[in-house]
Design an enzyme around this catalytic site. Structure first.
Site, PDB file in Angstrom:
ATOM      1  N   HIS A 123      79.228  83.691 -42.910  1.00 31.99           N
ATOM      2  CA  HIS A 123      79.676  83.542 -44.303  1.00 31.99           C
ATOM      3  C   HIS A 123      78.493  83.250 -45.228  1.00 31.99           C
ATOM      4  CE1 HIS A 123      83.633  81.800 -42.427  1.00 31.99           C
ATOM      5  NE2 HIS A 123      83.431  83.058 -42.111  1.00 31.99           N
ATOM      6  N   TYR A 160      87.487  78.913 -52.898  1.00 29.38           N
ATOM      7  CA  TYR A 160      87.408  79.107 -51.457  1.00 29.38           C
ATOM      8  C   TYR A 160      86.085  79.754 -51.071  1.00 29.38           C
ATOM      9  CZ  TYR A 160      87.661  81.073 -46.968  1.00 29.38           C
ATOM     10  OH  TYR A 160      87.348  81.390 -45.681  1.00 29.38           O
ATOM     11  N   HIS A 225      91.681  86.079 -49.094  1.00 29.15           N
ATOM     12  CA  HIS A 225      92.374  84.856 -48.657  1.00 29.15           C
ATOM     13  C   HIS A 225      93.806  84.823 -49.152  1.00 29.15           C
ATOM     14  CE1 HIS A 225      91.972  80.633 -47.074  1.00 29.15           C
ATOM     15  NE2 HIS A 225      91.182  81.300 -46.292  1.00 29.15           N
ATOM     16  N   GLU A 249      89.281  91.644 -46.679  1.00 26.82           N
ATOM     17  CA  GLU A 249      90.076  90.819 -45.766  1.00 26.82           C
ATOM     18  C   GLU A 249      91.235  90.126 -46.468  1.00 26.82           C
ATOM     19  OE1 GLU A 249      87.816  87.826 -43.773  1.00 26.82           O
ATOM     20  OE2 GLU A 249      89.611  86.690 -43.284  1.00 26.82           O
ATOM     21  N   GLU A 275      94.752  86.809 -39.425  1.00 27.14           N
ATOM     22  CA  GLU A 275      94.542  85.423 -38.984  1.00 27.14           C
ATOM     23  C   GLU A 275      95.786  84.565 -39.160  1.00 27.14           C
ATOM     24  OE1 GLU A 275      91.321  84.824 -41.960  1.00 27.14           O
ATOM     25  OE2 GLU A 275      92.290  82.908 -42.310  1.00 27.14           O
ATOM     26  N   ARG A 296      92.790  91.110 -37.401  1.00 31.12           N
ATOM     27  CA  ARG A 296      91.956  89.899 -37.417  1.00 31.12           C
ATOM     28  C   ARG A 296      92.699  88.667 -36.929  1.00 31.12           C
ATOM     29  NH1 ARG A 296      87.922  87.874 -39.290  1.00 31.12           N
ATOM     30  NH2 ARG A 296      88.864  86.131 -40.366  1.00 31.12           N
ATOM     31  N   HIS A 325      89.483  86.311 -35.693  1.00 33.85           N
ATOM     32  CA  HIS A 325      89.144  85.172 -36.551  1.00 33.85           C
ATOM     33  C   HIS A 325      88.245  84.212 -35.751  1.00 33.85           C
ATOM     34  CE1 HIS A 325      90.932  81.598 -38.992  1.00 33.85           C
ATOM     35  NE2 HIS A 325      90.139  82.289 -39.787  1.00 33.85           N
ATOM     36  N   ASP A 329      86.994  76.075 -37.888  1.00 34.95           N
ATOM     37  CA  ASP A 329      88.124  75.198 -37.550  1.00 34.95           C
ATOM     38  C   ASP A 329      88.902  75.694 -36.349  1.00 34.95           C
ATOM     39  OD1 ASP A 329      88.970  76.519 -40.543  1.00 34.95           O
ATOM     40  OD2 ASP A 329      90.084  77.101 -38.770  1.00 34.95           O
ATOM     41  N   GLU A 352      83.724  87.362 -36.101  1.00 34.76           N
ATOM     42  CA  GLU A 352      83.368  86.245 -36.973  1.00 34.76           C
ATOM     43  C   GLU A 352      82.802  85.110 -36.129  1.00 34.76           C
ATOM     44  OE1 GLU A 352      86.662  84.537 -39.082  1.00 34.76           O
ATOM     45  OE2 GLU A 352      85.370  83.535 -40.519  1.00 34.76           O
TER      46      GLU A 352
END
Ligand code: CS2
Ligand code: MG
Length: 415
Positions: A123, A160, A225, A249, A275, A296, A325, A329, A352
């Site tokens: 990222h 974000y 997102h 995405e 995700e 994803r 994904h 986290d 990712e």
């Protein structure tokens, strides 16, 4: 062979993680899985220790698919993020055991390598375009060939993907919405005054800025997102065509699967989604109608390796590639599972990844290795990751939540 114990760990090295350790009646043979669900860690831990663990004692850990079917369908109440994350933790631990028992890395159990390494992305972000550019160049210097880019949205307080912005927003708005939750823990951070119109204006400008300075060779993409309406997403995907994104995405909320047809109708920008899906059934229409180019899913939220390889197989004939994904986290065991599956399927797309902190590496050694833009699975038997129980005990759970978003009029939007 029998399962003798299922132990659940909630630990917070840098951020909260949930791990599950399945022990067997073969001395020293155990498996470790990741069952982290950002903001609902304790619910998953309870599902594991209060409901699932007692059902597994005495079962044969070799029967991975049978246990998967038993836990997915046997509970009657099926699916959803909490149950599927708990199931993923069990599934990863069982594949870990099977690999250790066979003396083989999991990718070998899945059919062996289809590639030497998995093309990785990370990222880049920043408030201003110049900061995003600097952040993307730093990743390119480190060898990344694919980079996600996110920037601040005009007039929004917090955005974000722009580090620390949501916390700043909550300092302004969180207090205004009540500064703490019932037990005095921190109020979820709030991104505020977020408006689609401002977002839709800034993103094409960001890509214009970056393409002028970075050229066409580097692969760039963006994570919406799930924040746009169908026509807004179609407009953005169309306006971004000249910038040749690797993919766009999560343009829409997962509830709006049919609306991906509208986006597809208006644009040739490649689309990624997944995700927020929790099993293969939720992916089906987007794959079989070729409404997306990359699936994803989060292997840690769809029930693990057993489900992921089925999703990859469903996607293959439709020429949909995987892009599991892999954020900060979910724990290293999920990241390891990602790369084992990546390196054993024909229709891999991109993976990712994040750089874990030293504390996370201390608690969960064995995260996949990153070299020159690619991730490599461990050659150790199993997943290659583990848990250091003593280190885990040093980092007790800390209450935390995902941020929320509010529009200019104060209404809830999608984070
Ligand atoms: C993001 C995630 O990496 C991504 O694609 O969508 O970081 C997402 O925001 C978090 O996993 C939510 O917990
Ligand atoms: Mg995302």
């Amino acid at each position: 062979m029998k399962i003798t114990k299922v132990r659940v760990f909630v630990t917070c090295p840098t951020r909260n993680y949930v791990a599950v350790k399945i022990e067997t009646d073969e001395p020293g043979l155990y498996g470790v899985g990741d069952a982290t669900l950002n903001g609902r860690e304790l619910a998953v831990a309870s599902a594991l220790q209060d409901h699932i663990a007692p059902l597994l004692i005495g079962r044969d850990p070799d029967r991975i698919e049978d246990i998967w079917q038993y836990l997915f369908r046997g509970s009657y109440w099926r699916g959803g993020p909490i149950q599927m994350t708990a199931l993923a933790g069990i599934d990863l631990a069982l594949w870990d055991i099977k690999g250790k028992r066979a003396g083989l890395p999991v990718y070998s159990l899945l059919g062996g390598r289809t590639r030497d390494g998995a093309l990785a992305y990370s990222h880049a972000g920043g408030g201003e375009f110049s900061e995003v550019h600097e952040s993307a160049c730093a990743l390119r210097e480190r060898g990344f060939k694919v980079i996600r880019v996110q920037c601040a949205v005009p007039h929004a307080i917090g955005t974000y993907g722009v580090g620390g912005a949501a916390e700043a927003a909550s300092a302004t708005w969180g207090a205004g919405l009540g500064g703490s939750v019932g037990d005095g823990g921190p109020m979820p951070s709030v991104e505020a005054n977020w408006e689609p119109a401002n977002y839709l204006r800034v993103i094409p400008k960001m890509f214009d800025y970056l393409r002028q300075r970075m050229g066409d060779e580097i692969e760039l993409f963006h994570d919406v997102h799930e924040r746009l309406s169908p026509i807004q997403a179609a407009r953005l995907a169309k306006e971004l065509e000249p910038y040749r994104l690797f993919f766009l995405e999560d343009p829409l909320r997962p509830e709006h699967k049919e609306s991906f047809r509208l986006v597809r109708h208006h644009s040739t920008t490649p689309i990624a989604m997944g995700e927020l899906f929790h099993n293969k059934y939720e992916c089906l229409p987007l794959i079989t109608e070729q409404l997306i180019d990359y699936i994803r899913c989060d292997i840690g939220h769809i029930g693990g390796i057993t489900e992921a390889r089925k999703i990859a197989a469903i996607a293959e004939p439709y020429q949909v590639l995987t892009a599991w994904h892999g954020p900060g986290d979910v724990g290293p065991a999920t990241h390891a599972a990602n790369v084992h599956v990546d390196c054993a399927i024909p229709n891999f797309g991109v993976q990712e990844m994040v750089q874990f902190s030293e504390a996370v590496h201390e608690v969960f050694p064995g995260a996949p290795e990153f070299r020159d833009g690619y991730l490599f699975p461990s050659e150790k038997p199993g997943l290659g990751t583990d848990i250091n129980e003593a280190a885990a005990a040093k980092y007790p759970y800390q209450r935390s939540y995902l941020p929320t978003v509010r529009r200019a009029d104060g209404s809830v939007h999608d984070w």
